[in-house]
Design a protein around this motif. Sequence first.
Motif, mmCIF file in Angstrom:
data_model
loop_
_atom_site.group_PDB
_atom_site.id
_atom_site.type_symbol
_atom_site.label_atom_id
_atom_site.label_comp_id
_atom_site.label_asym_id
_atom_site.label_seq_id
_atom_site.Cartn_x
_atom_site.Cartn_y
_atom_site.Cartn_z
ATOM 1 N N GLN A 1 -8.783 17.868 11.832
ATOM 2 C CA GLN A 1 -7.773 18.284 10.857
ATOM 3 C C GLN A 1 -7.999 17.507 9.563
ATOM 4 O O GLN A 1 -7.886 16.280 9.535
ATOM 5 N N LEU A 2 -8.334 18.245 8.513
ATOM 6 C CA LEU A 2 -8.549 17.644 7.201
ATOM 7 C C LEU A 2 -7.213 17.326 6.537
ATOM 8 O O LEU A 2 -6.146 17.706 7.018
ATOM 9 N N LEU A 3 -7.292 16.619 5.408
ATOM 10 C CA LEU A 3 -6.114 16.390 4.585
ATOM 11 C C LEU A 3 -5.681 17.696 3.934
ATOM 12 O O LEU A 3 -6.516 18.481 3.488
ATOM 13 N N LYS A 4 -4.384 17.926 3.869
ATOM 14 C CA LYS A 4 -3.900 18.992 2.990
ATOM 15 C C LYS A 4 -4.177 18.589 1.540
ATOM 16 O O LYS A 4 -4.296 17.394 1.239
ATOM 17 N N PRO A 5 -4.287 19.540 0.615
ATOM 18 C CA PRO A 5 -4.497 19.176 -0.796
ATOM 19 C C PRO A 5 -3.394 18.238 -1.295
ATOM 20 O O PRO A 5 -2.218 18.408 -0.953
ATOM 21 N N ILE A 6 -3.779 17.238 -2.091
ATOM 22 C CA ILE A 6 -2.815 16.295 -2.666
ATOM 23 C C ILE A 6 -2.683 16.660 -4.144
ATOM 24 O O ILE A 6 -3.371 16.115 -5.009
ATOM 25 N N SER A 7 -1.795 17.589 -4.441
ATOM 26 C CA SER A 7 -1.740 18.187 -5.772
ATOM 27 C C SER A 7 -1.273 17.207 -6.848
ATOM 28 O O SER A 7 -1.646 17.340 -8.016
ATOM 29 N N PHE B 1 0.864 -1.185 0.000
ATOM 30 C CA PHE B 1 0.000 0.000 0.000
ATOM 31 C C PHE B 1 0.899 1.233 0.000
ATOM 32 O O PHE B 1 2.046 1.178 0.437
ATOM 33 N N LEU B 2 0.360 2.369 -0.453
ATOM 34 C CA LEU B 2 1.133 3.612 -0.504
ATOM 35 C C LEU B 2 0.406 4.725 0.242
ATOM 36 O O LEU B 2 -0.767 5.006 -0.038
ATOM 37 N N LYS B 3 1.103 5.364 1.168
ATOM 38 C CA LYS B 3 0.578 6.569 1.822
ATOM 39 C C LYS B 3 0.584 7.696 0.794
ATOM 40 O O LYS B 3 1.639 8.011 0.220
ATOM 41 N N VAL B 4 -0.567 8.325 0.554
ATOM 42 C CA VAL B 4 -0.643 9.367 -0.475
ATOM 43 C C VAL B 4 -0.896 10.761 0.083
ATOM 44 O O VAL B 4 -0.804 11.745 -0.654
ATOM 45 N N ASP B 5 -1.223 10.878 1.376
ATOM 46 C CA ASP B 5 -1.559 12.213 1.881
ATOM 47 C C ASP B 5 -0.304 13.053 2.073
ATOM 48 O O ASP B 5 0.822 12.540 2.144
ATOM 49 N N GLY C 1 -17.378 18.987 11.847
ATOM 50 C CA GLY C 1 -15.989 18.642 11.581
ATOM 51 C C GLY C 1 -15.841 17.205 11.123
ATOM 52 O O GLY C 1 -15.099 16.908 10.166
ATOM 53 N N ILE C 2 -16.540 16.287 11.775
ATOM 54 C CA ILE C 2 -16.439 14.866 11.417
ATOM 55 C C ILE C 2 -17.051 14.609 10.046
ATOM 56 O O ILE C 2 -16.503 13.849 9.243
ATOM 57 N N GLU C 3 -18.168 15.257 9.740
ATOM 58 C CA GLU C 3 -18.760 15.130 8.408
ATOM 59 C C GLU C 3 -17.797 15.641 7.345
ATOM 60 O O GLU C 3 -17.640 15.024 6.283
ATOM 61 N N ASP C 4 -17.116 16.747 7.620
ATOM 62 C CA ASP C 4 -16.162 17.303 6.669
ATOM 63 C C ASP C 4 -15.006 16.333 6.427
ATOM 64 O O ASP C 4 -14.559 16.152 5.283
ATOM 65 N N VAL C 5 -14.521 15.714 7.490
ATOM 66 C CA VAL C 5 -13.428 14.738 7.368
ATOM 67 C C VAL C 5 -13.851 13.571 6.485
ATOM 68 O O VAL C 5 -13.143 13.173 5.550
ATOM 69 N N VAL C 6 -15.021 13.000 6.776
ATOM 70 C CA VAL C 6 -15.464 11.812 6.050
ATOM 71 C C VAL C 6 -15.798 12.148 4.600
ATOM 72 O O VAL C 6 -15.447 11.402 3.676
ATOM 73 N N ALA C 7 -16.449 13.294 4.374
ATOM 74 C CA ALA C 7 -16.781 13.698 3.000
ATOM 75 C C ALA C 7 -15.512 13.882 2.173
ATOM 76 O O ALA C 7 -15.443 13.444 1.009
ATOM 77 N N GLN C 8 -14.494 14.520 2.755
ATOM 78 C CA GLN C 8 -13.242 14.708 2.020
ATOM 79 C C GLN C 8 -12.565 13.374 1.748
ATOM 80 O O GLN C 8 -12.077 13.116 0.646
ATOM 81 N N GLN C 9 -12.525 12.489 2.748
ATOM 82 C CA GLN C 9 -11.885 11.187 2.574
ATOM 83 C C GLN C 9 -12.568 10.388 1.458
ATOM 84 O O GLN C 9 -11.893 9.756 0.631
ATOM 85 N N PHE C 10 -13.880 10.419 1.414
ATOM 86 C CA PHE C 10 -14.590 9.675 0.368
ATOM 87 C C PHE C 10 -14.395 10.313 -1.002
ATOM 88 O O PHE C 10 -14.294 9.604 -2.014
#
Length: 299
Positions: free
Chosen positions: A119-125, A104-108, A155-164
């Motif tokens: 804390q959301l993910l930083k943009p993955i450009s 597997f590869l960490k991409v964040d 905050g939790i909804e934002d985290v999950v929405a971004q992850q999906f």
Amino acid sequence: MASPAQLDMLEKIRSQNGFIAALDQSGGSTPKALLLYGVTESEYQGDEEMYVKVHEMRTRIVTSKVFDGARVLGAILFENTLDRSIEGLPSAEYLWQVKQVVPFLKVDKGLADEVNGTQLLKPISNLDSLLAKANKQNVFGTKMRSVIKLANAQGIEDVVAQQFAVGKQILAAGLIPIIEPEIDIHSPEKAQAETLLKAALIKHLDSLAADQVVMFKVTLPETANFYQELVSHPKVLKLVALSGGYSREEANHRLSQNNGMIASFSRALTEGVSAQQSDAEFDATMDATIASICQASRS
């Protein structure tokens, strides 16, 4: 279109007992990981020497005779590791071809500043190019980590929405995402945050196509078997647990109380090994560690 190797990896993750080794410490966490391994900051200068040292540590782990696909299902790599070789083979290829361990590869790119207790993910450009590189090396899946510190519904909804959202981009590239919304083990609202997180994850699973599956990596919950709906959900390939700062003993104890959840430990995996050990001492420590994490993952 999945390669034959990736289809074999899918079957292994789906059906075999074992756990996933998290070997993806990145720039910010590498000095601490090296220090715990017995390599001080005085032994390297600058990022390149640091990455050489941590690659030596990871190479020692994965080339150990006790580290193989019989007990270790997969291993999560940092991009810098993907670009390096182990015994003459690209790291991901070595894992699968020699050890039968799924890469597997960490991409964040790390975490954004805290908003609404998360804390959301930083943009993955460079995500598209990173996924293309992963596919070229027969990597099976990816991992990306957000952090939840408080039971804040928005905050939790934002985290999950971004992850999906990012997860669907990864699925479109033919890889399986490990969605990791970590809840801080020190959160004063940990149990309440778990309730909100589980509801959000189940809701967003409905947005996946019928033939799509994801993996989740979550903090070990306060209540045993709290995430059983995720373990049994047809769109969840595997539910894995992070150690999150718990000692290996505590992480294994909590994991053993959660049926169907397997380990994906980092600090708890490397606890007790050091650069100063002889190969025999190192292998004996790793063997006992792998055996204990495997046992906890068999619940």
